[in-house]
Motif scaffolding. Structure first.
Motif, PDB file in Angstrom:
ATOM      1  N   GLY A  69       9.872 -27.280 -15.547  1.00 52.76           N
ATOM      2  CA  GLY A  69       8.586 -27.861 -15.180  1.00 52.76           C
ATOM      3  C   GLY A  69       7.796 -28.504 -16.293  1.00 52.76           C
ATOM      4  N   PRO A  70       8.426 -29.221 -17.243  1.00 56.88           N
ATOM      5  CA  PRO A  70       7.622 -29.878 -18.280  1.00 56.88           C
ATOM      6  C   PRO A  70       6.765 -31.009 -17.733  1.00 56.88           C
ATOM      7  CG  PRO A  70       9.937 -30.487 -18.504  1.00 56.88           C
ATOM      8  CD  PRO A  70       9.870 -29.410 -17.475  1.00 56.88           C
ATOM      9  N   HIS A  71       7.242 -31.669 -16.672  1.00 60.16           N
ATOM     10  CA  HIS A  71       6.453 -32.686 -15.979  1.00 60.16           C
ATOM     11  C   HIS A  71       6.192 -32.195 -14.556  1.00 60.16           C
ATOM     12  CE1 HIS A  71       8.104 -35.981 -18.857  1.00 60.16           C
ATOM     13  NE2 HIS A  71       6.938 -35.514 -19.277  1.00 60.16           N
ATOM     14  N   PRO A  72       4.948 -32.152 -14.119  1.00 61.66           N
ATOM     15  CA  PRO A  72       4.636 -31.513 -12.838  1.00 61.66           C
ATOM     16  C   PRO A  72       5.148 -32.253 -11.617  1.00 61.66           C
ATOM     17  CG  PRO A  72       2.670 -32.525 -13.771  1.00 61.66           C
ATOM     18  CD  PRO A  72       3.730 -32.594 -14.826  1.00 61.66           C
ATOM     19  N   ASN A  73       5.448 -33.556 -11.754  1.00 57.41           N
ATOM     20  CA  ASN A  73       5.983 -34.307 -10.623  1.00 57.41           C
ATOM     21  C   ASN A  73       7.506 -34.218 -10.556  1.00 57.41           C
ATOM     22  OD1 ASN A  73       5.792 -35.968 -13.070  1.00 57.41           O
ATOM     23  ND2 ASN A  73       6.738 -37.590 -11.830  1.00 57.41           N
ATOM     24  N   GLU A  74       8.108 -33.281 -11.333  1.00 53.96           N
ATOM     25  CA  GLU A  74       9.556 -33.122 -11.385  1.00 53.96           C
ATOM     26  C   GLU A  74       9.900 -31.658 -11.099  1.00 53.96           C
ATOM     27  OE1 GLU A  74      10.541 -34.505 -15.299  1.00 53.96           O
ATOM     28  OE2 GLU A  74       9.730 -36.511 -14.946  1.00 53.96           O
ATOM     29  N   PRO A  75       9.748 -31.216  -9.856  1.00 52.50           N
ATOM     30  CA  PRO A  75       9.884 -29.784  -9.556  1.00 52.50           C
ATOM     31  C   PRO A  75      11.307 -29.260  -9.644  1.00 52.50           C
ATOM     32  CG  PRO A  75       9.554 -31.030  -7.537  1.00 52.50           C
ATOM     33  CD  PRO A  75       9.354 -31.991  -8.666  1.00 52.50           C
ATOM     34  N   SER A  76      12.300 -30.129  -9.822  1.00 53.60           N
ATOM     35  CA  SER A  76      13.671 -29.637  -9.943  1.00 53.60           C
ATOM     36  C   SER A  76      13.832 -28.750 -11.166  1.00 53.60           C
ATOM     37  CB  SER A  76      14.658 -30.808 -10.008  1.00 53.60           C
ATOM     38  OG  SER A  76      14.416 -31.624 -11.141  1.00 53.60           O
ATOM     39  N   GLY A  77      12.980 -28.942 -12.190  1.00 49.57           N
ATOM     40  CA  GLY A  77      13.093 -28.123 -13.382  1.00 49.57           C
ATOM     41  C   GLY A  77      12.741 -26.668 -13.135  1.00 49.57           C
ATOM     42  N   VAL A  78      11.737 -26.420 -12.297  1.00 45.39           N
ATOM     43  CA  VAL A  78      11.364 -25.041 -11.958  1.00 45.39           C
ATOM     44  C   VAL A  78      12.500 -24.387 -11.171  1.00 45.39           C
ATOM     45  CG1 VAL A  78       9.707 -23.594 -10.730  1.00 45.39           C
ATOM     46  CG2 VAL A  78       8.912 -25.622 -11.987  1.00 45.39           C
ATOM     47  N   ARG A 169      14.253 -18.624 -32.022  1.00 45.67           N
ATOM     48  CA  ARG A 169      15.093 -19.495 -32.857  1.00 45.67           C
ATOM     49  C   ARG A 169      16.366 -19.902 -32.089  1.00 45.67           C
ATOM     50  NH1 ARG A 169      14.515 -17.801 -39.165  1.00 45.67           N
ATOM     51  NH2 ARG A 169      12.259 -17.482 -39.151  1.00 45.67           N
ATOM     52  N   PRO A 170      16.201 -20.545 -30.945  1.00 48.74           N
ATOM     53  CA  PRO A 170      17.362 -20.813 -30.084  1.00 48.74           C
ATOM     54  C   PRO A 170      18.347 -21.787 -30.727  1.00 48.74           C
ATOM     55  CG  PRO A 170      15.447 -22.037 -29.317  1.00 48.74           C
ATOM     56  CD  PRO A 170      14.960 -21.118 -30.397  1.00 48.74           C
ATOM     57  N   PHE A 171      19.629 -21.489 -30.560  1.00 49.23           N
ATOM     58  CA  PHE A 171      20.644 -22.461 -30.992  1.00 49.23           C
ATOM     59  C   PHE A 171      20.787 -23.575 -29.969  1.00 49.23           C
ATOM     60  CE2 PHE A 171      23.176 -19.483 -28.478  1.00 49.23           C
ATOM     61  CZ  PHE A 171      24.058 -20.302 -27.779  1.00 49.23           C
ATOM     62  N   LEU A 172      20.254 -23.344 -28.741  1.00 53.28           N
ATOM     63  CA  LEU A 172      20.241 -24.364 -27.699  1.00 53.28           C
ATOM     64  C   LEU A 172      18.940 -24.264 -26.927  1.00 53.28           C
ATOM     65  CD1 LEU A 172      21.513 -26.523 -25.800  1.00 53.28           C
ATOM     66  CD2 LEU A 172      22.552 -24.628 -24.528  1.00 53.28           C
ATOM     67  N   GLN A 173      18.228 -25.389 -26.821  1.00 52.63           N
ATOM     68  CA  GLN A 173      17.095 -25.514 -25.909  1.00 52.63           C
ATOM     69  C   GLN A 173      17.477 -26.531 -24.834  1.00 52.63           C
ATOM     70  OE1 GLN A 173      12.310 -26.280 -26.160  1.00 52.63           O
ATOM     71  NE2 GLN A 173      13.563 -27.752 -27.240  1.00 52.63           N
ATOM     72  N   VAL A 174      17.229 -26.189 -23.583  1.00 53.76           N
ATOM     73  CA  VAL A 174      17.517 -27.079 -22.456  1.00 53.76           C
ATOM     74  C   VAL A 174      16.211 -27.397 -21.755  1.00 53.76           C
ATOM     75  CG1 VAL A 174      18.799 -27.389 -20.309  1.00 53.76           C
ATOM     76  CG2 VAL A 174      19.809 -26.050 -22.165  1.00 53.76           C
ATOM     77  N   SER A 175      15.856 -28.669 -21.704  1.00 52.32           N
ATOM     78  CA  SER A 175      14.634 -29.119 -21.047  1.00 52.32           C
ATOM     79  C   SER A 175      15.019 -29.786 -19.733  1.00 52.32           C
ATOM     80  CB  SER A 175      13.878 -30.096 -21.955  1.00 52.32           C
ATOM     81  OG  SER A 175      12.675 -30.528 -21.351  1.00 52.32           O
ATOM     82  N   LEU A 176      14.508 -29.264 -18.616  1.00 49.07           N
ATOM     83  CA  LEU A 176      14.933 -29.692 -17.285  1.00 49.07           C
ATOM     84  C   LEU A 176      13.941 -30.696 -16.704  1.00 49.07           C
ATOM     85  CD1 LEU A 176      16.020 -26.230 -15.820  1.00 49.07           C
ATOM     86  CD2 LEU A 176      17.448 -27.950 -16.944  1.00 49.07           C
ATOM     87  N   HIS A 177      14.421 -31.908 -16.480  1.00 44.87           N
ATOM     88  CA  HIS A 177      13.585 -32.989 -15.964  1.00 44.87           C
ATOM     89  C   HIS A 177      14.185 -33.559 -14.680  1.00 44.87           C
ATOM     90  CE1 HIS A 177      10.907 -33.767 -19.546  1.00 44.87           C
ATOM     91  NE2 HIS A 177      11.802 -32.935 -20.056  1.00 44.87           N
ATOM     92  N   GLY A 178      13.367 -34.308 -13.939  1.00 43.49           N
ATOM     93  CA  GLY A 178      13.834 -34.958 -12.724  1.00 43.49           C
ATOM     94  C   GLY A 178      13.215 -36.333 -12.594  1.00 43.49           C
ATOM     95  N   VAL A 179      14.015 -37.367 -12.769  1.00 45.96           N
ATOM     96  CA  VAL A 179      13.508 -38.727 -12.622  1.00 45.96           C
ATOM     97  C   VAL A 179      13.347 -39.034 -11.135  1.00 45.96           C
ATOM     98  CG1 VAL A 179      15.811 -39.777 -12.637  1.00 45.96           C
ATOM     99  CG2 VAL A 179      13.844 -41.126 -13.373  1.00 45.96           C
ATOM    100  N   ASP A 180      12.295 -39.778 -10.774  1.00 48.81           N
ATOM    101  CA  ASP A 180      12.090 -40.018  -9.344  1.00 48.81           C
ATOM    102  C   ASP A 180      13.136 -40.974  -8.773  1.00 48.81           C
ATOM    103  OD1 ASP A 180      10.897 -42.015 -10.876  1.00 48.81           O
ATOM    104  OD2 ASP A 180       8.887 -41.698 -10.080  1.00 48.81           O
ATOM    105  N   PHE A 181      13.423 -42.102  -9.452  1.00 43.27           N
ATOM    106  CA  PHE A 181      14.383 -43.082  -8.929  1.00 43.27           C
ATOM    107  C   PHE A 181      15.388 -43.447 -10.017  1.00 43.27           C
ATOM    108  CE2 PHE A 181      10.240 -43.959  -6.934  1.00 43.27           C
ATOM    109  CZ  PHE A 181      10.559 -43.678  -5.613  1.00 43.27           C
ATOM    110  N   GLY A 182      16.664 -43.469  -9.675  1.00 45.14           N
ATOM    111  CA  GLY A 182      17.667 -43.924 -10.641  1.00 45.14           C
ATOM    112  C   GLY A 182      18.877 -43.030 -10.657  1.00 45.14           C
TER     113      GLY A 182
END
Length: 430
Positions: A69-78, A169-182
């Motif tokens: 949920g880094p961007h609120p219009n991209e609920p797939s991350g939650v 101190r994560p060796f991997l960070q994953v940021s979950l986003h969802g583009v609206d079109f594309g």
């Protein structure tokens, strides 16, 4: 609802994103069912007083951090954060075996998510999405640190995320986003051998195209189709009309501990043409037309903003700031697009299609924000204004459906793609 707006595999009540409250409740159930393996704690408070909740699975000593949920219009991350947590719990080789702790920040921007929540309570149609659309202005998005010398303090959500990174101190960070079109694409702070091929395979399973020419990574190295490498600190290159310098993002922050960040984008409405890497037949004409369309669309909206502001409950509030930011960057974006195509380099169908989508998406998002500002306004003047803005929203949605063939990607496919890609990143690194 049009055919392209309808979920491809309708399952009554199932094709929905969870709200943040529902996600936290689901995380609490996981803790109850797996008391020795799961923990839940509050790691901060949003600007609006909402808790920032971290779900942890396993205890390390090495760590993976997933940011939902880094961007609120991209609920797939939650939804994706919960899906990955369940995957880790079901596969001991992802945590207990290699001695890895997984942590899931369920939603980085709960205040913004609350403003989008109306969409999540009904069918996930394009019309309903933009009826409830909210996205903060760029500098109010918590994945970004203030520019050096700006005098601004980092937002509490940003500070909370940085504290978690400093702790784990994560060796991997994953940021979950969802583009609206594309299409789907992967952005990395450094190359991860083997990941691009697995990401492409996951996209094929989800039935979504790889975006092989995304505007979000214009000028960035692309070691494989749909995979892009963020510029290192100080290596951004050409100036951009957008202030999205990866060097001042929370994506780069784990690098101080040797970690890598994978930013995963999954589309809500897929546009297959973004997967076409062939040279466009007439890129100059098409790109100049897209630039003109962007400027024409936003010129009318700039005039409407002055009228809408008179009716808005918060004439200087977050929705207005979002509109002002987007209208302000469009002239520079149009100039940048023309410069790229006029330079004479080969421009793909994907790149042109991406720019054409942006030329529709920005006026659509701005129109949607104006419509929300008018929601409570009364009187004949407000109603006439509301009718015009609603007409603009409908026109842009219609063009994206019919002109670009935008088709809904079922929630399960979006979320499973996030989970497969996050696990693939982990396995490639371990």
């Amino acid at each position: 609802m049009s055919d392209t707006d309808r979920p491809a595999r309708p399952r009554p009540g199932a094709d929905r994103f969870p709200t943040v409250a529902q996600a936290v409740a689901a995380a609490r159930r996981l803790v109850r069912h797996h008391p020795g393996r799961c923990r839940l704690r509050q790691v901060g408070v949003s600007r609006g007083g909402r808790p920032l909740v971290l779900l942890s699975v396993g205890r390390g000593p090495r760590h993976v951090l997933v940011v939902g949920g880094p961007h609120p219009n991209e609920p797939s991350g939650v939804a994706g954060a919960l899906r990955i947590a369940r995957e880790v719990l079901g596969r001991p080789e992802l945590a207990e075996g290699p001695g890895v702790g997984w942590s899931f920040l369920l939603c980085l921007d709960p205040d913004g998510a609350a403003l989008n929540e109306g969409w999540l309570h009904g069918p996930p149609t394009m019309a309903r999405h933009f009826e409830h659309f909210h996205r903060p202005a760029f500098e109010e998005q918590p994945e970004w640190l203030p520019p050096a010398g700006s005098g601004r303090e980092a937002m509490p959500e940003t500070v909370a995320l940085l504290r978690v990174i400093d702790e784990l101190r994560p060796f991997l960070q994953v940021s979950l986003h969802g583009v609206d079109f594309g299409g789907t694409f992967l952005q990395l702070t450094r190359e991860v051998p083997g990941l691009a091929a697995r990401f492409a395979g996951s996209a094929a399973r989800a039935g979504v195209p790889l975006d092989v020419g995304t505007y979000d990574a214009l000028g960035w190295p692309s070691p494989a189709p749909g995979t892009y490498l963020m510029p290192p600190p100080g290596g951004r290159g050409e100036p951009s009309p957008l202030p999205d310098d990866p060097a001042r993002s929370t994506w780069s922050y784990p690098g101080r501990y040797g970690g890598v960040t994978a930013l995963l984008e999954a589309p809500m409405w897929a546009v297959d043409a973004v997967g076409d890497g062939a040279r466009h037949a007439d890129p100059r004409r098409a790109v100049h037309a897209a630039a003109r369309s962007l400027l024409d669309g936003t010129e009318e909206l700039a005039g409407l903003l002055d009228r809408v502001r008179r009716y808005a409950a918060e004439p200087e509030g977050p929705a207005v700031r979002f509109v002002e930011f987007n209208l302000g960057v469009c002239p520079g974006m149009a100039e940048e697009w023309r410069a790229v195509v006029d330079a004479g380099a080969g421009v793909s169908v994907s790149r042109v299609t991406g720019l054409e989508i942006v030329a529709e998406r920005i006026p659509l998002r701005v129109s949607a924000a104006l419509l929300r500002l008018l929601a409570a306004a009364g009187g004949a003047g407000a109603e006439r204004l509301r009718a015009r803005v609603r007409q603009l929203v409908e026109e842009h949605c219609k063009l994206l459906r019919s002109g670009f063939g935008a088709r809904w990607v079922p929630v399960r496919d979006q979320v499973d793609h996030h989970a497969r890609s996050a696990v693939a990143a982990f396995e490639c690194l371990v």
